[in-house]
Structures are given as structure tokens and as C-alpha cells.
Motif scaffolding. Structure first.
Motif, mmCIF file in Angstrom:
data_model
loop_
_atom_site.group_PDB
_atom_site.id
_atom_site.type_symbol
_atom_site.label_atom_id
_atom_site.label_comp_id
_atom_site.label_asym_id
_atom_site.label_seq_id
_atom_site.Cartn_x
_atom_site.Cartn_y
_atom_site.Cartn_z
ATOM 1 N N LYS A 113 21.333 33.258 41.804
ATOM 2 C CA LYS A 113 22.501 33.999 41.323
ATOM 3 C C LYS A 113 23.714 33.673 42.180
ATOM 4 C CE LYS A 113 21.289 38.418 39.354
ATOM 5 N NZ LYS A 113 21.282 39.846 39.524
ATOM 6 N N VAL A 114 24.880 33.678 41.576
ATOM 7 C CA VAL A 114 26.110 33.384 42.317
ATOM 8 C C VAL A 114 26.857 34.699 42.573
ATOM 9 C CG1 VAL A 114 28.348 32.221 42.122
ATOM 10 C CG2 VAL A 114 26.276 31.096 41.274
ATOM 11 N N THR A 115 27.531 34.775 43.717
ATOM 12 C CA THR A 115 28.388 35.934 43.977
ATOM 13 C C THR A 115 29.842 35.541 43.710
ATOM 14 O OG1 THR A 115 26.897 36.699 45.712
ATOM 15 C CG2 THR A 115 29.131 37.600 45.741
ATOM 16 N N PHE A 116 30.557 36.382 42.980
ATOM 17 C CA PHE A 116 31.995 36.158 42.824
ATOM 18 C C PHE A 116 32.723 37.103 43.753
ATOM 19 C CE2 PHE A 116 30.701 35.081 38.300
ATOM 20 C CZ PHE A 116 30.746 33.712 38.527
ATOM 21 N N GLU A 117 33.593 36.539 44.575
ATOM 22 C CA GLU A 117 34.425 37.372 45.445
ATOM 23 C C GLU A 117 35.778 37.531 44.764
ATOM 24 O OE1 GLU A 117 33.543 36.010 49.817
ATOM 25 O OE2 GLU A 117 33.277 34.402 48.387
ATOM 26 N N TYR A 118 36.250 38.748 44.759
ATOM 27 C CA TYR A 118 37.483 39.031 44.029
ATOM 28 C C TYR A 118 38.307 40.036 44.822
ATOM 29 C CZ TYR A 118 40.283 39.826 39.771
ATOM 30 O OH TYR A 118 41.299 39.905 38.840
ATOM 31 N N ILE A 119 39.389 39.570 45.441
ATOM 32 C CA ILE A 119 40.296 40.488 46.147
ATOM 33 C C ILE A 119 41.150 41.143 45.070
ATOM 34 C CG2 ILE A 119 42.103 40.756 47.898
ATOM 35 C CD1 ILE A 119 41.388 37.941 48.923
ATOM 36 N N VAL A 120 41.192 42.471 45.091
ATOM 37 C CA VAL A 120 41.984 43.151 44.056
ATOM 38 C C VAL A 120 43.379 43.445 44.619
ATOM 39 C CG1 VAL A 120 41.903 44.879 42.245
ATOM 40 C CG2 VAL A 120 39.779 44.172 43.346
ATOM 41 N N PHE A 121 44.334 42.609 44.207
ATOM 42 C CA PHE A 121 45.713 42.709 44.691
ATOM 43 C C PHE A 121 46.523 43.624 43.780
ATOM 44 C CE2 PHE A 121 44.621 38.204 45.789
ATOM 45 C CZ PHE A 121 44.797 38.265 47.169
ATOM 46 N N LYS A 122 47.411 44.340 44.382
ATOM 47 C CA LYS A 122 48.320 45.198 43.615
ATOM 48 C C LYS A 122 49.221 44.342 42.715
ATOM 49 C CE LYS A 122 51.847 48.677 44.323
ATOM 50 N NZ LYS A 122 53.110 48.779 44.980
ATOM 51 N N ASP A 123 49.283 44.727 41.448
ATOM 52 C CA ASP A 123 50.177 44.097 40.455
ATOM 53 C C ASP A 123 49.943 42.608 40.209
ATOM 54 O OD1 ASP A 123 51.342 46.549 40.251
ATOM 55 O OD2 ASP A 123 53.023 46.074 41.597
ATOM 56 N N ILE A 124 48.841 42.079 40.671
ATOM 57 C CA ILE A 124 48.597 40.651 40.445
ATOM 58 C C ILE A 124 47.369 40.445 39.573
ATOM 59 C CG2 ILE A 124 47.988 38.453 41.581
ATOM 60 C CD1 ILE A 124 49.836 39.215 43.854
ATOM 61 N N ASN A 125 46.279 41.120 39.932
ATOM 62 C CA ASN A 125 45.018 40.864 39.221
ATOM 63 C C ASN A 125 44.188 42.143 39.085
ATOM 64 O OD1 ASN A 125 44.229 41.316 41.809
ATOM 65 N ND2 ASN A 125 43.042 39.431 42.043
ATOM 66 N N ASP A 126 44.876 43.290 38.947
ATOM 67 C CA ASP A 126 44.141 44.564 39.029
ATOM 68 C C ASP A 126 44.099 45.358 37.722
ATOM 69 O OD1 ASP A 126 46.819 45.185 39.050
ATOM 70 O OD2 ASP A 126 46.751 46.527 40.786
ATOM 71 N N THR A 127 44.445 44.719 36.596
ATOM 72 C CA THR A 127 44.430 45.463 35.328
ATOM 73 C C THR A 127 43.076 45.320 34.622
ATOM 74 O OG1 THR A 127 45.158 43.571 34.028
ATOM 75 C CG2 THR A 127 46.895 44.941 35.005
#
Ligand code: SAH
Length: 353
Positions: free
Chosen positions: A258-272
Motif C-alpha cells: 500500500k502507498v501512503t499519500f502525504e497531504y499538507i492541508v494549506f489554507k485557501d490552497i488545497n483545503d476545500t
């Protein structure tokens, strides 16, 4: 003229034995020295106590051990230890010990600086000066393992290749180091306790599949939309999401990991929710789990963490879709030891771009 000495740890076991025969020594001495170098992590020939003084001197005349040393260390309020590690040529990288209730994790660097310029990462602002050799990566693990024992009386349980640099752009040395770390004649650690994190080099992800590696792979995704990802991670321009997704599917077909996806949740960039939906679509390429990471400030003010509310909505959406998503809180922030904060701050000689 001073003789150029060979780096003894760049030799394989059979090459080492060969050298011993050339020196008129017995074959098995090569085996003994190999054990000293790897299993016992000896950093000097003097330490090799079952060799004659004469042989130790001969080795000293012909070879060097390019040992990594702890130049400086800082201990965070949460007990994370950040080390400035000095390489034989004076370059500095950082290596971190992250203690939790259940784990002792070493976070290691693979390059001096980084070539990838991810906009949110402090290391991305440094020039890439060189790759680390396999023995240097191995030393980082040994030094951090010793700290886990010395400061917390616990064995090292996990290793993450999430320090400075891009592991898949130093492929051979990373693989070689992992072989030594997991090997019986090395540290004998389990492969499934090791995670290599990549910003996404499709061709090399396929190579991991071809090599049927046993360790875990994490992809620093951070956006599942090419236009957005290009903006924050320029490497995406030459490794599109489709190429990465297909490479991961290939990797999975070969390794069943299995692969892990890392995802930084930035304000107003990629958080919707739309961003979460794109992440869900991308996750269909390969069985995966998702680590939602809090952004650690690198001090430039360009990026910010999203709100707790939005973060939880994002996570809930993914879970409703049947995905496994966890929120990962970073450690060692007070000493700039957290993800993306490794930048040799105390060492201004490491050049900024
Ligand atoms: N080059 C590799 C490994 C180093 S980064 C890679 O890109 O995966 C390890 C993780 O920290 C990556 O997921 C990276 O995207 C993340 N990271 C980088 N900067 C960060 C920051 N400022 N805050 C939180 N995580 C960050």
C-alpha cells in the motif's frame, strides 16, 4: 605526495576480500573487517580489536572510514532531537530522532540540500550540493539509534527517509543503505519499519516496482490537480499526476505494498471539499492510506495552515468515501526539526539559492 586512501565502506564484501588478497592477507580477514564496518559500526581501524596492530596500521595507511559525526544537537520540549551531522568533507545535513509513546523514529537526510524547490519546504530553498553515500546514510541511522538508547533507553523502531533531499534522486545509495540497515550483517531491522518518501519521480517509482522493494513508499502529494500541484511543486511539471498514478499502480502490481499519500492541508490552497474529491479520485490508482499533515511554518509567510474545522471536514469527506485518513501532527517544531523545516539554520555556510 600524500597517498589517496580508498573509502573502505564503498567496497562490497567481495571487493573487500579481494583487497585483502592483494595485500597478502587471508580472505577471512576481509569478512572480519566487513563486520566491524557494518554490524559493529566501527569508525576507526584501531577499534578492530581482533586484528593485529600491524594489520590495523596497514589498513590505516591504505583506507579511510568517512564517518559522520554529530556536530551539534538540540532537544525539543517534546523530546525530539535534531542533529546537525557533519560529513567528512565538512558538509552538514540534519537527522532527527522522534520519540513517541509507541515508537522511536529516525528521520534521515539523503542529500546535502535539495534540487526540487517545493515552495513550502525550507530545504527546497537550499542548493543541492551533493548526494550522501550509502555509508553516510547508514551512519545517520546508527547515530540516531545510539541516541534512542542513550537518552530514552529504547530501541529504534522506525526509519523515515523524510529529511533533507529527494531519496529517488539518490536511488542507488538509498537502496544500498537500506540493504545494509535491514541486512543480517548490518542492523537487521525490518523492511516494513522503513518508509521512503518521494516528491514524485515517476520513472524511479517504477524502478522501485522492478526492484520489488519491501519497504514502504510515501508520495508527497499535497494537491491532486496538476495546475495546483505545478504551482507548489515544480517537479510535477515533468511528472504529471497521471504519470505518477500509473507509476504507482505499476509499483503496487509488483510489490503489493500500500502507498501512503502525504497531504499538507494549506489554507485557501488545497483545503476545500473539491480538493478532497480530487484526492479521492487520484487515490483510485492504487490501494493507499492518507496522512493529512499540518503545515509547519518556514517563516516566509507565503503558506498557512488551514483551520481545524476545514481539516476535519476534509478528513471526514475522505472517510465517507471509504479511505483511511489520519491527521499527523508534527513534532519538534520549537527547534525547527519538523517536516519541511530542515535547513541548516545554524549553518549559514550552506548556501541559499
Ligand atoms: N523529498 C522527499 C522527502 C522529504 S520531505 C519528499 O518530498 O517526500 C518529507 C515530508 O515533509 C514530505 O511529505 C514533504 O512534502 C513534507 N513537508 C515539506 N515541507 C513541509 C512543511 N513546511 N510543513 C509540513 N510538511 C512539509
Amino acid at each position: 605526495m600524500t597517498k589517496i586512501k580508498k573509502d573502505i565502506r564503498a567496497l562490497s564484501l567481495s571487493e573487500l576480500k579481494e583487497e585483502f588478497i592483494l595485500m597478502g592477507e587471508k580472505n577471512f580477514r576481509g569478512q572480519q573487517v566487513y563486520e566491524w564496518l557494518w554490524k559493529k559500526s566501527a569508525h576507526s581501524f584501531e577499534a578492530m580489536s581482533n586484528l593485529s596492530k600491524e594489520l590495523r596500521e596497514k589498513l590505516n595507511d591504505n583506507f579511510v572510514i568517512n564517518a559522520v559525526i554529530v556536530d551539534e544537537k538540540q532537544i525539543s520540549d517534546d523530546k525530539t532531537i535534531k542533529n546537525s551531522l557533519k560529513l567528512f568533507d565538512g558538509n552538514i545535513v540534519e537527522g532527527v530522532l522522534i520519540p513517541t509513546e509507541t515508537r522511536m523514529t529516525a528521520c534521515v537526510s539523503v542529500q546535502v540540500g535539495c534540487s526540487l524547490t517545493c515552495r513550502f519546504c525550507a530545504t527546497g530553498k537550499l542548493e543541492r550540493l551533493r548526494n550522501l553515500n550509502a555509508d553516510e546514510i547508514y551512519d545517520e541511522v546508527v547515530l540516531i539509534k545510539e541516541q534512542a538508547d542513550k537518552y530514552y533507553q529504547k530501541p529504534l523502531t522506525n526509519i523515515v527517509f523524510m529529511g533533507m533531499g529527494e531519496p529517488l534522486l539518490n536511488y542507488n545509495n538509498v537502496i544500498d543503505a537500506i540493504e545494509k540497515i535491514t541486512g543480517e550483517d548490518g542492523l537487521n531491522m525490518a523492511s516494513d519499519r522503513i518508509t521512503v518518501s518521494t516528491a514524485g519521480i515517476a520513472k524511479m517509482i517504477r524502478k522501485l516496482g522492478d526492484d520489488e522493494v519491501k519497504f514502504n513508499l510515501a508520495l508527497s502529494l499535497h494537491a491532486a490537480n496538476d495546475e495546483k500541484r505545478n504551482r507548489i511543486m515544480p517537479i510535477n511539471e515533468s511528472n504529471s499526476l497521471q504519470e505518477l498514478g500509473e507509476a504507482l499502480a505499476y509499483y503496487y502490481s509488483k510489490t503489493k505494498n500500500k502507498v501512503t499519500f502525504e497531504y499538507i492541508v494549506f489554507k485557501d490552497i488545497n483545503d476545500t471539499i473539491k480538493d478532497a474529491e480530487e484526492l479521492f479520485q487520484f487515490s483510485k490508482y492504487v490501494p493507499s492510506k492518507i496522512n493529512l499533515i499540518e503545515y509547519n511554518s518556514t517563516g516566509d509567510g507565503e503558506f498557512q495552515n488551514t483551520s481545524g474545522n476545514k481539516l476535519h471536514r476534509f478528513k471526514d469527506y475522505l472517510e465517507e468515501k471509504g479511505l483511511t485518513a489520519t491527521i499527523r501532527r508534527s513534532r519538534g517544531r520549537d527547534i525547527d526539526a519538523a517536516c519541511g523545516q530542515l535547513a541548516n539554520k545554524k549553518h549559514p555556510e550552506a548556501k541559499m539559492q
